[in-house]
Design a protein around this motif. Structure first.
Motif, PDB file in Angstrom:
ATOM      1  N   ASN A  73       2.185   6.976  -6.222  1.00 26.45           N
ATOM      2  CA  ASN A  73       0.798   7.391  -6.037  1.00 26.45           C
ATOM      3  C   ASN A  73       0.639   8.743  -6.728  1.00 26.45           C
ATOM      4  O   ASN A  73       1.234   9.738  -6.302  1.00 26.45           O
ATOM      5  N   THR A  74      -0.149   8.776  -7.782  1.00 25.96           N
ATOM      6  CA  THR A  74      -0.237   9.980  -8.615  1.00 25.96           C
ATOM      7  C   THR A  74      -1.029  11.109  -7.954  1.00 25.96           C
ATOM      8  O   THR A  74      -1.096  12.212  -8.506  1.00 25.96           O
ATOM      9  N   GLN A  75      -1.590  10.858  -6.788  1.00 21.27           N
ATOM     10  CA  GLN A  75      -2.271  11.918  -6.049  1.00 21.27           C
ATOM     11  C   GLN A  75      -1.380  12.509  -4.953  1.00 21.27           C
ATOM     12  O   GLN A  75      -1.287  13.722  -4.809  1.00 21.27           O
ATOM     13  N   THR A  76      -0.711  11.639  -4.203  1.00 25.74           N
ATOM     14  CA  THR A  76       0.086  12.107  -3.057  1.00 25.74           C
ATOM     15  C   THR A  76       1.575  12.230  -3.370  1.00 25.74           C
ATOM     16  O   THR A  76       2.321  12.832  -2.611  1.00 25.74           O
ATOM     17  N   LYS A  83       2.735  -2.583  -5.004  1.00 24.37           N
ATOM     18  CA  LYS A  83       1.514  -1.883  -5.387  1.00 24.37           C
ATOM     19  C   LYS A  83       0.536  -1.887  -4.218  1.00 24.37           C
ATOM     20  O   LYS A  83       0.283  -2.923  -3.610  1.00 24.37           O
ATOM     21  N   GLN A  84       0.006  -0.742  -3.908  1.00 25.21           N
ATOM     22  CA  GLN A  84      -0.951  -0.606  -2.811  1.00 25.21           C
ATOM     23  C   GLN A  84      -2.378  -0.652  -3.361  1.00 25.21           C
ATOM     24  O   GLN A  84      -2.607  -0.612  -4.570  1.00 25.21           O
ATOM     25  N   THR A  85      -3.332  -0.771  -2.460  1.00 26.52           N
ATOM     26  CA  THR A  85      -4.728  -0.789  -2.890  1.00 26.52           C
ATOM     27  C   THR A  85      -5.125   0.572  -3.439  1.00 26.52           C
ATOM     28  O   THR A  85      -4.611   1.612  -3.010  1.00 26.52           O
ATOM     29  N   GLY A  86      -6.013   0.578  -4.410  1.00 22.22           N
ATOM     30  CA  GLY A  86      -6.468   1.818  -5.027  1.00 22.22           C
ATOM     31  C   GLY A  86      -5.965   1.937  -6.448  1.00 22.22           C
ATOM     32  O   GLY A  86      -5.055   1.218  -6.891  1.00 22.22           O
TER      33      GLY A  86
END
Length: 472
Positions: A73-76, A83-86
């Motif tokens: 996750n490139t934000q967290t 693969k998660q949603t988003g």
């Protein structure tokens, strides 16, 4: 008579070596570089407060995540096998292809550990505890490499024993039909009805035994820990490792108790499993709400498994983190109610009700406190004369020095002793040597011969170490 004088000479010779080491230590105790060289070479016995997942350094964890091509996750900076949603989830291979991998490596390092932390942008305790969930998928399936990393680092650092909290025991026992017990147990605990709590726990224990709790413990002991420990040849002439089971404070009571029963069965039936613990932030909502109930659960398990040792995270709190009245009873409950054999952290002891009596009791009953200086400074901002280590020493409570989570905190055992020497001038070399021996004497190693061998090895190591100072 000749033999007598030979023995006397040897004793006096070794006393002289220890005195020379002590003199050199006092000479350098204000110089961090010299202290680092001194403690890097000093035998350090055991690391008794040690979380496996928090002790692996970020670099090998990240390398494993990249090799497994996990999603990031490139934000967290959280990783996932699926693969998660988003839109923020990207494969490491895609980052590599786009030329972005190196930049994200640095960001990951800053989220999976305290590297470059500036003590301003984010609460230190949240930074620490949230890191575990971010890298957890990189831990799973990589235990062998991690254990070897820990062993090799320990050997190089003159640490001869680690008692690590490895992982929770997988248990598929369903508890949906037992949910009614959650509120009942909480209500009975609030009402101080210990007898009713114990009766309910007894009913749950019977149910979990019928649902084959022993099978899960046996499978973990034999097919996971036992198999891996043997194949990796963890124990040798230089190093020994044992394992603590643990449960998570934030779980609902029935699920936590189920896991606690399996953990105690495991520790009761394998010499590799040294004991049991309880983890997760002590100031968490569920942790605080159910703390007394958790202590009663340990008391119950002790009645069922009296040979099993357990250490409890207790008093990892400080003023401002929780309400003042919550600082007055956690170590008390861990010692008096749960009957803990060791206390982990114990930072809020000065706030505990009748703290002098409590420490006298710990000293009389040989209940050590596991001191984690770097951890307490980063998570709680407690250091120097705010830290209660000298208070414990004043009341003769046995002390052991540990790392807690060396990987996340980017520390090692040597640094713990450097801080100890720099910050507390009343602690002598002889005190430090005693702390080292405490780390073996108060370990939960079940095999007396293994503990005896570690102590004898420590004697030899100290003689060799102290011989360095005979000509200084």
């Amino acid at each position: 008579m000749k033999l007598f004088y030979t023995i006397l000479f040897c004793i006096l010779f070794h006393i002289g070596l220890a005195q020379s080491a002590n003199q050199y230590f006092e000479k350098i105790r204000n110089n961090e570089a010299e202290l680092t060289a001194f403690f890097a070479q000093m035998p350090k016995g055991g690391d008794l407060h040690h979380h496996y997942s928090g002790s692996i350094y970020t670099e090998p964890l990240l390398a494993h995540a990249i090799a497994q091509d996990l999603y990031l996750n490139t934000q967290t900076m959280t990783v996932s096998k699926e693969k998660q949603t988003g839109t923020d989830w990207v494969l490491f291979s895609a980052l590599q292809k786009n030329g972005e991998l190196e930049a994200y490596k640095q960001k990951v390092m800053q989220k999976w550990s305290v590297k470059d932390y500036n003590y301003v942008d984010y609460p230190s305790d949240k930074q620490f505890f949230e890191s575990f969930t971010k890298f957890e998928p990189a831990i799973v399936g990589n235990f062998e490499a991690g254990l070897l990393e820990l062993k090799n680092r320990a050997v190089k650092e003159n640490v001869s024993y680690i008692e690590t909290q490895l992982t929770t025991i997988p248990c598929a026992i369903k508890t949906d039909d037992l949910a009614k017990y959650n509120n009942q147990l909480r209500k009975m605990t609030v009402a101080k009805n210990e007898k009713a709590v114990m009766q309910s726990l007894d009913s749950l224990y019977t149910i979990f035994i019928q649902k084959e709790a022993k099978k899960y413990a046996a499978d973990f002991n034999v097919n996971f820990v036992g198999k891996m420990h043997k194949e990796l040849k963890i124990d040798d002439s230089q190093f020994t490792m044992r394992y603590q089971n643990f449960v998570l404070r934030f779980m609902e009571p029935v699920d936590l108790f189920k896991n606690l029963i399996v953990a105690f069965i495991s520790a009761d039936s394998s010499q590799l499993m040294a004991g049991v613990n309880i983890v997760s932030p002590e100031d968490g909502e569920t942790s605080m709400k159910d703390y007394e109930l958790h202590m009663l659960m340990f008391k119950y398990c002790h009645s069922r498994f009296p040979k099993v040792k357990y250490t409890l995270h207790a008093g990892e709190l400080t003023l401002g983190l929780v309400r003042p009245e919550e600082l007055t009873w956690h170590i008390n409950a861990a010692v008096y109610t749960a009957g803990a054999n060791r206390i982990g952290h114990g930072v809020d002891i000065a706030y505990e009700e009748k703290s002098y009596d409590l420490m006298r009791y710990m000293a009389k009953n040989n209940i050590p406190v596991e001191i984690n200086l770097v951890s307490n400074e980063f998570i709680l901002k407690v250091k120097e004369n705010r830290h209660p280590i000298l208070l414990y020493k004043e009341f003769n409570v046995p002390i052991v020095i540990s790392t807690d989570d060396a990987g996340i905190l980017r520390t090692n055992m040597t640094e713990q002793y450097v801080l100890l020497a720099k910050r507390y001038s009343s602690i002598t070399y002889d005190d430090i040597k005693q702390f080292v021996y405490n780390s073996i004497n108060y370990s939960f190693i079940q095999d007396p011969a293994a503990k005896k061998q570690l102590l004898q090895d420590l004697d030899v190591r100290f003689k060799i170490f102290e011989a360095n100072f005979s000509a200084k």
